[in-house]
Write a protein that holds these residues in place. Structure first.
Motif, short mmCIF file in Angstrom:
data_model
loop_
_atom_site.label_atom_id
_atom_site.label_comp_id
_atom_site.label_asym_id
_atom_site.label_seq_id
_atom_site.Cartn_x
_atom_site.Cartn_y
_atom_site.Cartn_z
N ASP A 156 -21.45 -9.68 3.54
CA ASP A 156 -20.46 -10.92 3.79
C ASP A 156 -19.08 -10.58 3.49
O ASP A 156 -18.39 -11.49 3.32
CB ASP A 156 -21.26 -12.14 3.26
N ALA A 157 -18.96 -9.10 3.04
CA ALA A 157 -17.69 -8.89 2.59
C ALA A 157 -16.47 -9.31 3.55
O ALA A 157 -16.55 -8.82 4.79
CB ALA A 157 -17.55 -7.47 2.17
N PRO A 158 -15.40 -9.66 3.10
CA PRO A 158 -14.16 -10.19 4.06
C PRO A 158 -13.49 -8.72 4.42
O PRO A 158 -13.74 -7.66 3.58
CB PRO A 158 -13.32 -10.89 3.18
N HIS A 159 -12.88 -8.72 5.47
CA HIS A 159 -12.21 -7.33 6.23
C HIS A 159 -10.84 -7.66 5.06
O HIS A 159 -10.24 -8.53 4.91
CB HIS A 159 -11.92 -7.48 7.54
N PHE A 160 -10.38 -6.27 4.43
CA PHE A 160 -9.37 -6.24 3.74
C PHE A 160 -8.45 -5.24 4.19
O PHE A 160 -8.69 -4.20 4.46
CB PHE A 160 -9.76 -5.93 2.29
N ARG A 161 -7.10 -5.80 4.55
CA ARG A 161 -6.18 -4.92 5.41
C ARG A 161 -4.90 -4.78 4.37
O ARG A 161 -4.45 -6.18 3.46
CB ARG A 161 -5.42 -5.40 6.54
N THR A 162 -4.53 -3.61 3.95
CA THR A 162 -3.47 -3.49 2.67
C THR A 162 -2.49 -2.56 3.21
O THR A 162 -3.06 -1.54 3.98
CB THR A 162 -4.11 -2.94 1.39
N ILE A 163 -1.31 -2.97 3.25
CA ILE A 163 -0.15 -2.15 3.51
C ILE A 163 0.61 -1.61 2.11
O ILE A 163 0.85 -2.39 1.41
CB ILE A 163 0.94 -2.67 4.34
N GLU A 184 -7.74 9.79 -4.57
CA GLU A 184 -8.75 9.92 -3.84
C GLU A 184 -9.58 8.77 -3.43
O GLU A 184 -10.27 8.53 -2.58
CB GLU A 184 -9.74 10.88 -4.57
N HIS A 185 -9.58 7.78 -4.61
CA HIS A 185 -10.24 6.42 -4.33
C HIS A 185 -9.65 5.82 -3.15
O HIS A 185 -10.54 5.05 -2.37
CB HIS A 185 -9.99 5.61 -5.53
N GLU A 191 -11.95 4.83 4.48
CA GLU A 191 -12.95 4.98 5.32
C GLU A 191 -13.91 4.28 5.37
O GLU A 191 -14.81 4.38 6.28
CB GLU A 191 -13.58 6.43 4.75
N ARG A 192 -14.10 2.91 4.37
CA ARG A 192 -14.89 2.01 4.51
C ARG A 192 -14.57 1.06 5.73
O ARG A 192 -13.44 0.66 6.06
CB ARG A 192 -14.80 1.35 3.23
N PRO A 193 -15.73 0.61 6.30
CA PRO A 193 -15.32 -0.24 7.54
C PRO A 193 -14.52 -1.50 7.14
O PRO A 193 -14.08 -2.21 8.12
CB PRO A 193 -16.81 -0.48 8.15
N GLU A 194 -14.87 -1.97 5.91
CA GLU A 194 -14.30 -3.50 5.76
C GLU A 194 -12.78 -3.36 5.02
O GLU A 194 -12.31 -4.15 4.74
CB GLU A 194 -15.04 -4.00 4.57
N VAL A 195 -12.26 -1.96 4.99
CA VAL A 195 -11.11 -1.83 4.66
C VAL A 195 -10.06 -1.12 5.54
O VAL A 195 -10.64 -0.13 6.16
CB VAL A 195 -10.95 -0.96 3.31
N THR A 196 -9.03 -1.49 5.87
CA THR A 196 -7.86 -1.02 6.62
C THR A 196 -6.72 -0.70 5.90
O THR A 196 -6.16 -1.81 5.12
CB THR A 196 -7.46 -1.71 8.01
N LEU A 197 -6.37 0.47 5.83
CA LEU A 197 -4.98 0.85 4.80
C LEU A 197 -4.08 1.38 5.76
O LEU A 197 -4.31 2.42 6.52
CB LEU A 197 -5.61 1.84 3.92
N HIS A 198 -2.60 0.98 5.62
CA HIS A 198 -1.86 1.56 5.91
C HIS A 198 -0.68 1.97 4.94
O HIS A 198 -0.34 1.48 3.95
CB HIS A 198 -0.98 0.35 6.89
N VAL A 199 0.24 2.91 5.33
CA VAL A 199 1.41 3.22 4.32
C VAL A 199 2.53 2.87 5.13
O VAL A 199 2.87 3.36 6.28
CB VAL A 199 1.30 4.78 4.14
N LEU A 200 3.50 2.37 4.37
CA LEU A 200 5.00 2.22 4.82
C LEU A 200 5.84 3.40 4.43
O LEU A 200 5.97 3.29 3.07
CB LEU A 200 5.34 0.76 4.47
N PRO A 201 6.50 3.99 5.23
CA PRO A 201 7.08 5.01 4.56
C PRO A 201 8.49 4.86 4.19
O PRO A 201 8.87 3.86 4.77
CB PRO A 201 7.24 6.33 5.83
N GLN A 202 9.15 5.54 3.23
CA GLN A 202 10.41 4.99 2.67
C GLN A 202 11.11 5.38 4.04
O GLN A 202 12.20 4.68 4.21
CB GLN A 202 10.78 6.04 1.82
N ALA A 203 11.22 6.47 5.11
CA ALA A 203 11.92 6.46 6.28
C ALA A 203 12.20 4.87 6.84
O ALA A 203 13.11 5.03 7.91
CB ALA A 203 11.47 7.52 7.09
#
Length: 280
Positions: A156-163, A184-185, A191-203
């Protein structure tokens, strides 16, 4: 639900009183320390240390114990008295943590640090140390922060999106291997299905959240609330129009960010550039 008890007739020293109440509640519930750890998601030894008075634990674990025993905030009140500074655990953050535990999805933007849900133990320790935390309090807060990560586990883990801003990934820890472990972490978490990760580049240039961390919580009733935070204060935002304005800014930041696949590759490149720990 256990009846609410008054302090009169029990230990008058706040720390002893808190530990006594923990022992009594667990005895009445019939839980073993191991069972309590399994149910709440913290290492069972932490509860043993709290009951012996060796540590007070953190606000997150005390909140979980209050909910488990149905004590309606009694343990949190006793914890605040034992800590000696009730103002350090403000009502807004208390409410935020309650809502976070109920959220069905979470969206986060981090301007300068990795969110606690994705921190390694070494990262959490160094971050808290530079903030002035030390000694037993440091150990307590590290354990509380790592313990909260159970939120992202289970069916039941919530989906977590982080930028994460690029600055987060360009600010290393003092020890090279600890920093590599954190990078590495992040790659593994992405790669986990409940986590979406974005990077906001300095550019990407300047943007609306340039100085503010924010977390949005989507609740079971369909509402969305936000919690904004900077170095000095945090604020829970529940008014619909204010949340909507923040969401529009967040969406604009997300549009500027790299895709999840590009972000994983970006972190991998930084990891290749990161120095290795000296061989012994």
């Amino acid at each position: 639900m256990p009846p609410r008890r008054v302090v009169t007739g029990r230990s008058q020293e706040p720390r002893q009183r808190f530990a006594e109440e923990l022992r009594l509640l667990r005895s009445q519930s019939g839980d073993s320390l191991r069972k309590l750890g399994e149910v709440l998601g913290w290492d069972w030894s932490l509860f043993g240390k709290m009951e012996s008075g060796e540590t007070l634990g953190g606000p997150e674990v005390v909140e979980a114990l209050d909910q488990h025993y149905g004590t309606s905030g009694l343990l949190l009140t006793l914890w605040e008295l034992a800590v000696g500074d009730p103002t350090q655990f403000r009502e807004q953050y208390r409410r935020y943590m309650t809502l976070e535990a109920e959220a069905v999805s979470l969206w986060h933007y981090g301007v300068s640090t990795v969110h606690g849900l994705l921190q390694t133990r070494e990262y959490a320790r160094e971050l808290l140390t530079v903030g002035g935390t030390k000694g037993d309090e440091l150990n307590r807060q590290v354990e509380a922060r790592i313990g909260r990560q159970v939120l992202l586990t289970g069916a039941d883990a919530p989906h977590f999106r982080t930028i994460l801003s690029e600055a987060v990934l360009r600010t290393p820890l003092r020890h090279a291997q600890a920093w590599r472990n954190q990078l590495e972490h992040l790659v593994e978490a992405a790669e986990r299905p409940e986590v979406t990760l974005h990077v906001l580049p300095q550019a990407a240039g300047l943007y609306g959240l340039v100085s503010t961390d924010v977390m949005f919580l989507r609740l079971l009733d369909g509402r969305t609330v936000a919690y904004t935070e900077n170095t000095h204060r945090g604020e829970l935002v529940e008014e619909n129009s204010s949340v909507e304005r923040l969401q529009r800014v967040y969406d604009a930041v997300r549009d500027l960010a790299l895709s999840p696949a590009e972000s994983r590759k970006f972190i991998g490149q930084i990891l290749e550039e990161a120095p290795c720990a000296p061989s012994t």
